[in-house]
Design an enzyme around this catalytic site. Sequence first.
Site, PDB file in Angstrom:
ATOM      1  N   HIS B 226       0.830  -1.205   0.000  1.00  0.00           N
ATOM      2  CA  HIS B 226       0.000   0.000   0.000  1.00  0.00           C
ATOM      3  C   HIS B 226       0.864   1.255   0.000  1.00  0.00           C
ATOM      4  O   HIS B 226       0.531   2.255  -0.617  1.00  0.00           O
ATOM      5  CB  HIS B 226      -0.898  -0.028   1.237  1.00  0.00           C
ATOM      6  CG  HIS B 226      -1.968   1.007   1.220  1.00  0.00           C
ATOM      7  ND1 HIS B 226      -3.239   0.738   0.788  1.00  0.00           N
ATOM      8  CD2 HIS B 226      -1.959   2.311   1.565  1.00  0.00           C
ATOM      9  CE1 HIS B 226      -3.967   1.832   0.874  1.00  0.00           C
ATOM     10  NE2 HIS B 226      -3.212   2.802   1.342  1.00  0.00           N
ATOM     11  N   HIS B 326     -10.184   2.622  -1.639  1.00  0.00           N
ATOM     12  CA  HIS B 326     -10.412   2.160  -0.275  1.00  0.00           C
ATOM     13  C   HIS B 326     -11.276   0.908  -0.356  1.00  0.00           C
ATOM     14  O   HIS B 326     -12.382   0.857   0.145  1.00  0.00           O
ATOM     15  CB  HIS B 326     -11.087   3.261   0.553  1.00  0.00           C
ATOM     16  CG  HIS B 326     -10.511   3.391   1.930  1.00  0.00           C
ATOM     17  ND1 HIS B 326     -11.264   3.681   3.034  1.00  0.00           N
ATOM     18  CD2 HIS B 326      -9.246   3.269   2.372  1.00  0.00           C
ATOM     19  CE1 HIS B 326     -10.480   3.748   4.094  1.00  0.00           C
ATOM     20  NE2 HIS B 326      -9.255   3.504   3.724  1.00  0.00           N
TER      21      HIS B 326
END
Lengths: 277, 997
Positions: B226, B326
């Site tokens: 990430h 997300h």
Amino acid sequence: MSKVNALVLRAAGVNCNEETAYALTLGGADCVEQLHVNRLIEKPDALDRFNFLVVPGGFSYGDDISAGRILAKQLELHLGDALRRFVSAGKLVLGICNGFQVLVKAGLLPGLPPMPAGPTAGGNGQATAGANALLTITANDRGRFEDRWVHLTPASRRNVFLPAGGPPIYLPIAHGEGKLAVRDAAVLTALQENDLVAVRYASADGSAAGGVFPLNPNGAVDDIAGLCDPTGQIFGLMPHPERHSIPTQHPQWTRRGLKPADGLAVFTNGVQFLRRS
Amino acid sequence: MIYRIEIVPRGDVDPVGAGTLNEIRTLGIASVSAVTAGRVFLLEGDDRKLSADDVRRVAAELLADPVVETFGVGDTQLADRGVLVEVHYKPGVMDPVALSTAAAIADMGVAADSVRTARIYRLAGKPSDAEVQTIMARVLANDCIEQAVVGSLGAAPPPHAPEHAFRKVTVPIRDLDDAGLKKLSERGHLFLNVTEMRGIQDYFRRVGREPSDIELETLAQTWSEHCVHKTLKSRVECDFGFSISDSGLEEKDAKGEAGAIQSTIENLKSKIPPTVRRVYENLLADTIAAATKKLNKPWCISVFKDNAGVIEFDDKHAVCFKVETHNHPSAIEPYGGAATGIGGCIRDPMGTGLGAKPVANTDIFCFAPPDWPVARLPKGVLHPRRVMRGVVSGVRDYGNRMGIPTVNGALFFDPRYLGNPLVFCGNVGLMDRDKCFKNAASGDAIVVVGGRTGRDGIHGATFSSGEMTHTHEDEFSHAVQIGNAITEKKMTDVLQEARRRGLYSAITDCGAGGLSSAVGEMGETLGAQVNLETVPLKYAGLSYTEIWISEAQERMVLAVPQKDVAALLALFASEDVEATVIGTFADDRILRLSYKGEPVGELEMEFLHDGLPKYTRKAEWRPAPPSALRTPHSALSHTDALKRLLGHWNIASKEWVVRQYDHEVQGGSVIKPLVGAVNDGPGDGAVFQPVLGSPRGVALACGMSPRLGDIDPYQMALHAIDECVRNLVCVGADIDRIAILDNFCWGNCAKPDRLGSLVLAAQACYDGALAYGTPFISGKDSLNNEFVAADGSVITIPPTLLISGIAIVADVTRCASMDAKADDNVLLLVGATQDSLTGSHYELVTSDRDPHALQAPPLAAGAPPVVDLKQGPRIARAVAGAIAAGGVRAAHDCSEGGLAVAIAEMCLAGGLGFAGELDAVNADAAAALFGESPSRYLLEVEPAKLDALRKSLGDVPSAVLGKFAAKPTLTLTHRGAKVIEADVAALKQAWQQPLAW
């Protein structure tokens, strides 16, 4: 000619302050300031410098508890005297969307005299908040936030900002809690008889919306979109005049061409009233 | 003592209850006849300071609305009939209403020590126990953050967390073997592989000690997929079943049958573009970033370095743009996941350079079809309809409260998004030209501002880097965060003033990895000392490591010169925003962490940022063999096919979503997402003025084509770029001022075939960006979007590349919209149509494929339409020039559903009919009507201006299709035959009905 010194009130979650200040400038105000409510609470006299107060749209304090409730409580608790002084000096107060909710919940609108309580139902507690117990602004019938354009007819001869008799105007609404509700029928009658219904939702040709969605977007009683007080100097409405104060804000300007923006009148009329006074 | 206040609607007006009942009905439960929804507040206070009268006053004057509600203090008022369900937040979950309420109660002079909120529902009727359980789980509460009980909890005591008992944790690593390293990574949810663990082991062997827990966590966060995008930055060796030499393709296996190999190679030759290399030293740098470097646009101010990409707006201003995903949090808790998705994305522009003012949001979602059969829902998966409602509400509530218009978006549906929905959130910020870069210095104070730190969001960065499984819902619920938009809004307001006064030297957001990433990044070339006990906490009990890696929302980190610290802290306090000094930037490139004076971690910044082992990954890709797609409905009339297309989830009206977003706040709206005679047509892109009073505008749009991802990832990416450019051009963007962003959402790229398709798409990004002159300025990838079901089966999302575009508009009064304007006006098609239906939506609506099958859809034979990299940009430029010259009444891009859908959309938006013929379109009737060839535009022009328009278009292909008509009927003929005849009202109804929720 009086100078027009406008104050756009800021608070946590208020979010239409910049464009409202811009619309005031377009409307001819000489000076426009944006001030946080904390500064006024520290020094309520600061309000005296201004003659045009706007409580703009947004989600003050997140609309937690209910729309406008917490900011209304702050005005009531800390700025009551300063606001009464402001209004009795013939100055102007405009509440837009969340600002309208704040003015109603703080008891500044519609300024009806106290009325005997109607029959109550259920619960072991009866809310007792003073003047604001006559009417409220609550969740839309459809139960959710909506952004859409509505037609409005000016309805009150008292209203300084949009006097009755003017043409229908076209403005956007953007709210989840915009339904005006009254305690009982007597309250509605009092609003009508005292000429305090300032703007109503309508059809494009100005005929009554008759409570029909989407002309009346939230189910407000008597198609009421905005109220004024008996002086006509305090005006609150759910639609956003600052969002139609530039021609390119109109949703159909690419169809109909660039024409004067309807909402600007709210600001220019306010400014001109103060200039005359 | 604890007081319970319950507030219920007076009379029968109860929109929340009505909405809840509606949701219960969609579950197929008919035994509930009505729902009453109430609010509960629990006030706790010292008996000597908080009296029953105080509580009644708070209830009457603050909490209840007397006109529409009644309240009770004490037990529930609803117990008389029906089943009661009460829903409470689990301990530690953010409760924004409670926070505001506590402050307002204090303002009234009432002394309550704590405030909590809950909801109560009365289900009237006779639901069975099993039905009540289903309603609780699927409608009333999300088990991940809430606890639902049958009945009323009364005045339940609040959780009181004990103080954290400090104990420094050391983790032996130096003597572990590979199996031990693997076990350590798994047990600690570090999501690091053995190679990475070995790198860490070597470091601690070198410094001669064992690591502490906080050091391992810091490395795991910083090295997470990430945060560093190790896959995209790795060395990639491609094997596409053949090797590429200078002379072209060579057989890899000469022993095979010559003929078969030859045909395979021919097939590959046609699919693999010549630009694809065998080895990429750094995939990202060699493709996407390389294009930007080569284009070298002077108006690109900051690309790929900061939290968002920055381009010039005018002499004084710049705009920056970032799009984030997300996905994993939204799969588990759609409302909170999406809200914090947009909340986090907003903080990227706010943390770019010296900070931007957020001025617009974009939102693009991918879901499984909302009509998913409940019985076919895998364990651990929320129903797509619930996911969609939750995601839209989350974005709505956060974006609207922030006062940022959500102006652009898209929805795309495919069954394979079932366990892994995609939520892309984008934000545009406005900045000063002279404040586009940070300059933190040694000795500056490290200041954290905004929200407090709690246990929420711990392990978000590492969790989002792994695959989802059916047990993730339980294991990682603490990775989900609930946002509080007002905290972020307050912080945004005061940051603008702090910036104006020049009170800080650098700013960044506190996102994935929390303080560990924010401080680690900002102090990369400096070093930092952080005193973790100074970080303000929401509640007691957090360990020093939890404080350091918590991803609690609404926090930013500033570097503040010591001389400005006092002024900055006073400014934040004046608007009720917390700001706290937590440490100092150093000058020795060492990160030092302490807790109450005790050192708990020490890492060299160089190892933290550059110690990650460099990877070589294998990529391969084989074109899927064409399968004979059965299209039993091809007997369907073209008119019926058009109606089905208009009602397809991907094409149907998204008004239900758009209207819930405030798309006009800030007052700069010029071209809205809904356009036309009655404000309900599907706009191609949005235009807004970020600086009121300036004629300049910003256009936003996007493009994506996951349907082609299964067939040809290279063409998929080109189609997405072309679509994004088309949408921008159609609203009036300056063709020379378009910048784009990439968001790759892929399956597990450790699997060579997944990485192979990613390589092809990345190469297409390079080729497309150069051809269209559109530099990439920022991007983000989300890999491992796979769902492992309880039975072990894996659902992989279709490879999904979102291209988002931002462009400058020189004069907003020259913008165009897509709605047909007047009868008798001529419709001109610009661009060529290819005779292919492969990958089209027409294939989907005419096949007999199970619309809820979890496999890639079967493919028709033949190649999909391709983007012509020479012609496509020329067409875009010609159309943009014509719109800028003012001769075009409407412009619409031709995309999903093809020409027929695009014409129908122009008609239904403008309230007009159309009569025309498609003879000039060089394809069979179905391909002419419904093929999805790229680089095509529809332009409406007044008859008198047609010649001038065609002249201005030069030699790009164009054809007059027909005229708009006052009579609201759409008729199209093809080679003499009438192929479409429909009432525009009926078409509009087909288009609006599916999502008219």
